[in-house]
Design a protein around this motif. Structure first.
Motif, PDB file in Angstrom:
ATOM      1  N   VAL A 292     -22.296  27.672  15.651  1.00  0.00           N
ATOM      2  CA  VAL A 292     -23.586  26.988  15.803  1.00  0.00           C
ATOM      3  C   VAL A 292     -24.797  27.896  15.937  1.00  0.00           C
ATOM      4  O   VAL A 292     -25.925  27.416  15.948  1.00  0.00           O
ATOM      5  CB  VAL A 292     -23.559  26.006  17.011  1.00  0.00           C
ATOM      6  CG1 VAL A 292     -22.527  24.930  16.826  1.00  0.00           C
ATOM      7  CG2 VAL A 292     -23.336  26.736  18.340  1.00  0.00           C
ATOM      8  N   THR A 293     -24.569  29.219  16.064  1.00  0.00           N
ATOM      9  CA  THR A 293     -25.742  30.089  16.246  1.00  0.00           C
ATOM     10  C   THR A 293     -26.165  30.725  14.916  1.00  0.00           C
ATOM     11  O   THR A 293     -25.459  30.641  13.917  1.00  0.00           O
ATOM     12  CB  THR A 293     -25.463  31.192  17.302  1.00  0.00           C
ATOM     13  OG1 THR A 293     -24.346  31.969  16.857  1.00  0.00           O
ATOM     14  CG2 THR A 293     -25.170  30.593  18.672  1.00  0.00           C
TER      15      THR A 293
ATOM     16  N   LYS B 140     -22.680  36.252  18.114  1.00  0.00           N
ATOM     17  CA  LYS B 140     -21.564  35.556  17.451  1.00  0.00           C
ATOM     18  C   LYS B 140     -21.719  35.574  15.929  1.00  0.00           C
ATOM     19  O   LYS B 140     -20.730  35.775  15.207  1.00  0.00           O
ATOM     20  CB  LYS B 140     -21.501  34.106  17.961  1.00  0.00           C
ATOM     21  CG  LYS B 140     -20.391  33.296  17.317  1.00  0.00           C
ATOM     22  CD  LYS B 140     -20.071  32.024  18.085  1.00  0.00           C
ATOM     23  CE  LYS B 140     -21.259  31.134  18.335  1.00  0.00           C
ATOM     24  NZ  LYS B 140     -20.886  29.915  19.110  1.00  0.00           N
TER      25      LYS B 140
ATOM     26  N   ASP C  78     -20.207  22.148  17.930  1.00  0.00           N
ATOM     27  CA  ASP C  78     -19.069  22.775  18.613  1.00  0.00           C
ATOM     28  C   ASP C  78     -18.032  21.737  19.006  1.00  0.00           C
ATOM     29  O   ASP C  78     -16.825  21.961  18.884  1.00  0.00           O
ATOM     30  CB  ASP C  78     -19.546  23.509  19.872  1.00  0.00           C
ATOM     31  CG  ASP C  78     -20.064  24.897  19.565  1.00  0.00           C
ATOM     32  OD1 ASP C  78     -19.558  25.530  18.621  1.00  0.00           O
ATOM     33  OD2 ASP C  78     -20.969  25.351  20.267  1.00  0.00           O
TER      34      ASP C  78
ATOM     35  N   SER D  46     -18.374  28.399  22.847  1.00  0.00           N
ATOM     36  CA  SER D  46     -18.666  28.837  24.218  1.00  0.00           C
ATOM     37  C   SER D  46     -17.536  28.413  25.136  1.00  0.00           C
ATOM     38  O   SER D  46     -17.049  27.279  25.034  1.00  0.00           O
ATOM     39  CB  SER D  46     -19.949  28.184  24.719  1.00  0.00           C
ATOM     40  OG  SER D  46     -21.023  28.725  24.058  1.00  0.00           O
TER      41      SER D  46
ATOM     42  N   LYS E 100     -17.580  25.025  26.791  1.00  0.00           N
ATOM     43  CA  LYS E 100     -17.293  23.805  26.027  1.00  0.00           C
ATOM     44  C   LYS E 100     -15.799  23.495  25.940  1.00  0.00           C
ATOM     45  O   LYS E 100     -15.413  22.469  25.390  1.00  0.00           O
ATOM     46  CB  LYS E 100     -17.923  23.907  24.633  1.00  0.00           C
ATOM     47  CG  LYS E 100     -19.443  23.947  24.724  1.00  0.00           C
ATOM     48  CD  LYS E 100     -20.119  24.187  23.398  1.00  0.00           C
ATOM     49  CE  LYS E 100     -21.616  24.329  23.602  1.00  0.00           C
ATOM     50  NZ  LYS E 100     -22.333  24.754  22.419  1.00  0.00           N
TER      51      LYS E 100
ATOM     52  N   ASN F 201     -21.618  36.758  24.412  1.00  0.00           N
ATOM     53  CA  ASN F 201     -23.019  36.674  24.019  1.00  0.00           C
ATOM     54  C   ASN F 201     -23.759  37.491  25.066  1.00  0.00           C
ATOM     55  O   ASN F 201     -24.071  38.638  24.826  1.00  0.00           O
ATOM     56  CB  ASN F 201     -23.519  35.232  23.954  1.00  0.00           C
ATOM     57  CG  ASN F 201     -24.957  35.162  23.444  1.00  0.00           C
ATOM     58  OD1 ASN F 201     -25.772  36.011  23.811  1.00  0.00           O
ATOM     59  ND2 ASN F 201     -25.264  34.208  22.605  1.00  0.00           N
TER      60      ASN F 201
ATOM     61  N   ARG G 149     -31.375  20.939  30.022  1.00  0.00           N
ATOM     62  CA  ARG G 149     -30.299  20.854  29.025  1.00  0.00           C
ATOM     63  C   ARG G 149     -29.206  21.824  29.462  1.00  0.00           C
ATOM     64  O   ARG G 149     -29.480  22.987  29.800  1.00  0.00           O
ATOM     65  CB  ARG G 149     -30.818  21.255  27.635  1.00  0.00           C
ATOM     66  CG  ARG G 149     -29.730  21.252  26.557  1.00  0.00           C
ATOM     67  CD  ARG G 149     -28.981  22.572  26.446  1.00  0.00           C
ATOM     68  NE  ARG G 149     -27.800  22.443  25.600  1.00  0.00           N
ATOM     69  CZ  ARG G 149     -27.064  23.451  25.181  1.00  0.00           C
ATOM     70  NH1 ARG G 149     -27.366  24.676  25.503  1.00  0.00           N
ATOM     71  NH2 ARG G 149     -26.001  23.234  24.437  1.00  0.00           N
TER      72      ARG G 149
ATOM     73  N   MET H  65     -24.843  22.966  28.533  1.00  0.00           N
ATOM     74  CA  MET H  65     -23.696  22.816  27.627  1.00  0.00           C
ATOM     75  C   MET H  65     -22.752  21.782  28.227  1.00  0.00           C
ATOM     76  O   MET H  65     -22.907  21.398  29.386  1.00  0.00           O
ATOM     77  CB  MET H  65     -22.969  24.154  27.472  1.00  0.00           C
ATOM     78  CG  MET H  65     -23.779  25.176  26.719  1.00  0.00           C
ATOM     79  SD  MET H  65     -22.869  26.726  26.484  1.00  0.00           S
ATOM     80  CE  MET H  65     -23.301  27.620  27.957  1.00  0.00           C
TER      81      MET H  65
ATOM     82  N   PHE I 106     -26.103  22.222  21.025  1.00  0.00           N
ATOM     83  CA  PHE I 106     -27.043  23.342  20.878  1.00  0.00           C
ATOM     84  C   PHE I 106     -28.143  23.067  19.845  1.00  0.00           C
ATOM     85  O   PHE I 106     -29.312  23.376  20.069  1.00  0.00           O
ATOM     86  CB  PHE I 106     -26.239  24.590  20.485  1.00  0.00           C
ATOM     87  CG  PHE I 106     -27.035  25.846  20.407  1.00  0.00           C
ATOM     88  CD1 PHE I 106     -27.669  26.359  21.528  1.00  0.00           C
ATOM     89  CD2 PHE I 106     -27.143  26.538  19.209  1.00  0.00           C
ATOM     90  CE1 PHE I 106     -28.399  27.541  21.467  1.00  0.00           C
ATOM     91  CE2 PHE I 106     -27.866  27.723  19.135  1.00  0.00           C
ATOM     92  CZ  PHE I 106     -28.499  28.223  20.263  1.00  0.00           C
TER      93      PHE I 106
ATOM     94  N   ASN J  72     -30.032  29.836  28.917  1.00  0.00           N
ATOM     95  CA  ASN J  72     -29.337  30.446  27.786  1.00  0.00           C
ATOM     96  C   ASN J  72     -29.563  31.957  27.804  1.00  0.00           C
ATOM     97  O   ASN J  72     -30.256  32.465  28.688  1.00  0.00           O
ATOM     98  CB  ASN J  72     -29.769  29.812  26.452  1.00  0.00           C
ATOM     99  CG  ASN J  72     -28.573  29.537  25.558  1.00  0.00           C
ATOM    100  OD1 ASN J  72     -27.763  30.439  25.308  1.00  0.00           O
ATOM    101  ND2 ASN J  72     -28.425  28.317  25.087  1.00  0.00           N
TER     102      ASN J  72
ATOM    103  N   ASN K 245     -30.039  33.833  22.258  1.00  0.00           N
ATOM    104  CA  ASN K 245     -30.136  32.428  21.820  1.00  0.00           C
ATOM    105  C   ASN K 245     -31.548  31.876  22.014  1.00  0.00           C
ATOM    106  O   ASN K 245     -32.037  31.099  21.187  1.00  0.00           O
ATOM    107  CB  ASN K 245     -29.135  31.561  22.593  1.00  0.00           C
ATOM    108  CG  ASN K 245     -27.731  31.643  22.004  1.00  0.00           C
ATOM    109  OD1 ASN K 245     -27.530  32.224  20.933  1.00  0.00           O
ATOM    110  ND2 ASN K 245     -26.755  31.086  22.688  1.00  0.00           N
TER     111      ASN K 245
ATOM    112  N   LEU L  77     -22.402  33.739  29.316  1.00  0.00           N
ATOM    113  CA  LEU L  77     -22.136  32.932  28.108  1.00  0.00           C
ATOM    114  C   LEU L  77     -21.306  33.784  27.139  1.00  0.00           C
ATOM    115  O   LEU L  77     -21.766  34.814  26.651  1.00  0.00           O
ATOM    116  CB  LEU L  77     -23.449  32.479  27.448  1.00  0.00           C
ATOM    117  CG  LEU L  77     -23.343  31.311  26.452  1.00  0.00           C
ATOM    118  CD1 LEU L  77     -24.711  30.668  26.222  1.00  0.00           C
ATOM    119  CD2 LEU L  77     -22.721  31.673  25.129  1.00  0.00           C
TER     120      LEU L  77
ATOM    121  N   TYR M 223     -17.579  33.560  24.295  1.00  0.00           N
ATOM    122  CA  TYR M 223     -16.869  32.685  23.355  1.00  0.00           C
ATOM    123  C   TYR M 223     -15.365  32.936  23.372  1.00  0.00           C
ATOM    124  O   TYR M 223     -14.918  34.070  23.579  1.00  0.00           O
ATOM    125  CB  TYR M 223     -17.367  32.950  21.933  1.00  0.00           C
ATOM    126  CG  TYR M 223     -18.863  32.879  21.820  1.00  0.00           C
ATOM    127  CD1 TYR M 223     -19.528  31.656  21.898  1.00  0.00           C
ATOM    128  CD2 TYR M 223     -19.619  34.035  21.657  1.00  0.00           C
ATOM    129  CE1 TYR M 223     -20.904  31.583  21.809  1.00  0.00           C
ATOM    130  CE2 TYR M 223     -21.011  33.974  21.564  1.00  0.00           C
ATOM    131  CZ  TYR M 223     -21.637  32.750  21.641  1.00  0.00           C
ATOM    132  OH  TYR M 223     -22.998  32.678  21.578  1.00  0.00           O
TER     133      TYR M 223
END
Ligand code: LMR
Length: 347
Positions: free
Chosen positions: A51-52, A58, A90, A108, A111, A163, A186, A188, A209, A226, A230, A251, A253
């Motif tokens: 997603v980035t 990433k 994600d 992440s 998630k 990250n 906001r 995750m 995201f 974040n 990001n 953060l 992965y």
């Protein structure tokens, strides 16, 4: 013209059906060949959405993985990278991986909350003081258990990619936890992060995201947490007046594959992919530091938001305010695992 008799109609329908059966058989045979066999006729496909943006830690790690596979497994394995959430979110990627519709992800750790409570360790606020401490923990004995903890869901963890550390952004400087009172944050999709924001009197909103920029722009949420990379690459700094350097959480992965796909690979290909992932992980975890620093520098240069630095006393205030979150998740995570993480964090 005479209408067809029932027997002719049935005959032609069964003809269509048998063509259809052959067609289905071919689709199935080709599809399987593409995914799991290495019969030499076509490369094994690894679909890898994330997603980035490509320039993020990433994004760069995924591209490096593809580049090394192209060099070392040319004609045998093909990697397709889909960055920036262009293929799926994600959340959807976790389902697609379990069904074998895609073969690889790097989501992440927060998630994974849907699948296992063990990964909640990585979201405990102020548990890891820096990336070195995270790395120390991830290279210890607990990590193998974590990587293999989702096999029932057809998911196998192969590596951890960094990250960086998270910072808070919002409409006011966050010098003290009191500043978070009443703000919509906001977060995750993680229950620990939800508890963390509730702990400081904020209103947590779980959100994908790719929806965050617009939510900040329209005021659907006021604040977010974040990493610098990001915040920079997704332009959150354009719609956040203040960014406060708290480094309050990690953060990172989980690089994971569909277990059945992985098991179906010829051993030499699996070994080469494992070696490539190890090499990429070492490279990417060094790169991530520079990428986050560059993100911070560029946000500073842009001048559209103010970067707030905390005094040691202010930072201690945040640590004290968030600490009760740990005991709420102690049972889920396991005291032993928390102790191992604390041990790994000691200088
Ligand atoms: C987020 O949703 O903020 C992160 O998981 C995005 C990412 O993949 O770094």
């Amino acid at each position: 013209m005479k209408p067809s008799t029932p027997s002719v109609a049935m005959h032609s329908r069964s003809g269509v059906l048998s063509y259809f059966t052959v067609f289905l058989f071919l689709v199935f045979a080709l599809g399987c060949g593409e995914r799991s066999a290495d019969d030499g006729s076509r490369p094994i496909l690894i679909k890898f959405p994330h997603v980035t943006a490509p320039g993020t830690p990433k994004g760069q790690a995924a591209d490096r993985f593809k580049q090394l596979v192209d060099e070392r497994l040319a004609g045998r394995v093909e990697v397709e990278i889909y960055p920036s959430g262009q293929l799926m979110s994600d959340d959807d990627s976790l389902d697609s991986l379990a069904f074998g519709e895609i073969q690889m992800i790097a989501v992440s750790l927060s998630k994974l909350d849907r699948l296992t409570k063990k990964f909640q360790i990585f979201d405990l606020p102020f548990l890891f003081p820096n990336l070195k401490a995270v790395e120390h923990f991830q290279s210890g004995p607990s990590s193998e258990t974590l990587l293999r903890s989702m096999q029932k869901q057809h998911l196998l963890g192969l590596a951890f990619w960094h990250n960086g550390m998270k910072q808070f952004g919002g409409p006011i400087p966050m010098r003290t936890p009191a500043a978070a009172q009443g703000l919509k944050f906001r977060i995750m999709e993680s229950d620990v992060l939800q508890a963390q924001i509730l702990q400081i009197g904020g209103n947590p909103q779980k959100m994908a995201f790719t929806e965050v920029y617009q939510a900040l722009q329209t005021g659907a949420v006021d604040a977010q947490e974040n990493t610098w990379s990001n915040i920079y690459s997704s332009k959150f700094y354009e719609v956040q007046k203040y960014l406060t350097e708290t480094n309050h959480g990690y953060l990172g992965y989980l690089v994971a594959v569909n277990l059945d796909f992985w098991d179906s690979l010829p051993a030499d290909i699996r070994d080469e992919l494992t070696a490539i992932i190890t090499e990429v992980t070492q490279w990417a975890n060094v790169q991530s530091v520079t990428i986050n620093q560059t993100g911070l520098d560029k946000i500073r240069q842009a001048g559209s938001s103010e970067i707030v630095q905390l005094s040691a006393e202010e930072l201690a205030g945040w640590q004290t305010a968030m600490r009760p979150v740990w005991s709420k998740f102690e049972k889920n995570i396991g005291v032993d695992l928390i102790q191992a993480a604390e041990e790994a964090s000691r200088p």
